[in-house]
Design a protein around this motif. Structure first.
Motif, mmCIF file in Angstrom:
data_model
loop_
_atom_site.group_PDB
_atom_site.id
_atom_site.type_symbol
_atom_site.label_atom_id
_atom_site.label_comp_id
_atom_site.label_asym_id
_atom_site.label_seq_id
_atom_site.Cartn_x
_atom_site.Cartn_y
_atom_site.Cartn_z
ATOM 1 N N SER A 17 33.882 46.470 40.922
ATOM 2 C CA SER A 17 33.933 45.398 41.919
ATOM 3 C C SER A 17 32.912 44.307 41.655
ATOM 4 O O SER A 17 32.940 43.261 42.290
ATOM 5 N N GLU A 45 42.711 39.204 36.193
ATOM 6 C CA GLU A 45 43.547 38.252 36.916
ATOM 7 C C GLU A 45 44.656 38.954 37.693
ATOM 8 O O GLU A 45 45.408 38.323 38.424
ATOM 9 N N CYS A 47 43.984 41.935 39.504
ATOM 10 C CA CYS A 47 43.396 42.515 40.701
ATOM 11 C C CYS A 47 42.112 41.744 40.993
ATOM 12 O O CYS A 47 41.764 40.822 40.280
ATOM 13 N N ASP A 48 41.428 42.134 42.019
ATOM 14 C CA ASP A 48 40.216 41.390 42.372
ATOM 15 C C ASP A 48 38.978 41.974 41.731
ATOM 16 O O ASP A 48 37.861 41.684 42.149
#
Ligand code: ZN
Length: 61
Positions: A17, A45, A47-48
């Protein structure tokens, strides 16, 4: 096919994350013998999150 998330291109990859976290993992993998040139910490690009691995995109040659 289920579409829980858009894409799922990064299915199976470990997601971080924070970029800092991915960068630290990359450094450790390099210490363990991974090749720095193709190991990258990058923002995904799909997922976050961030991943460590081959840089996405086409390879030339
Ligand atoms: Zn991803």
């Amino acid at each position: 096919m289920s579409t829980e998330t858009k894409g799922r291109k990064c299915d199976g990859k470990r997601r971080y994350s924070h970029l800092e976290q991915a960068t630290r993992v990359r450094a450790r993998l390099i210490l363990q013998g991974a090749h720095p040139a193709w190991l990258r910490a990058y923002a995904c690009e799909h997922c976050d999150g961030f991943h460590v691995g081959h840089r996405p995109g086409r390879r030339k040659t």
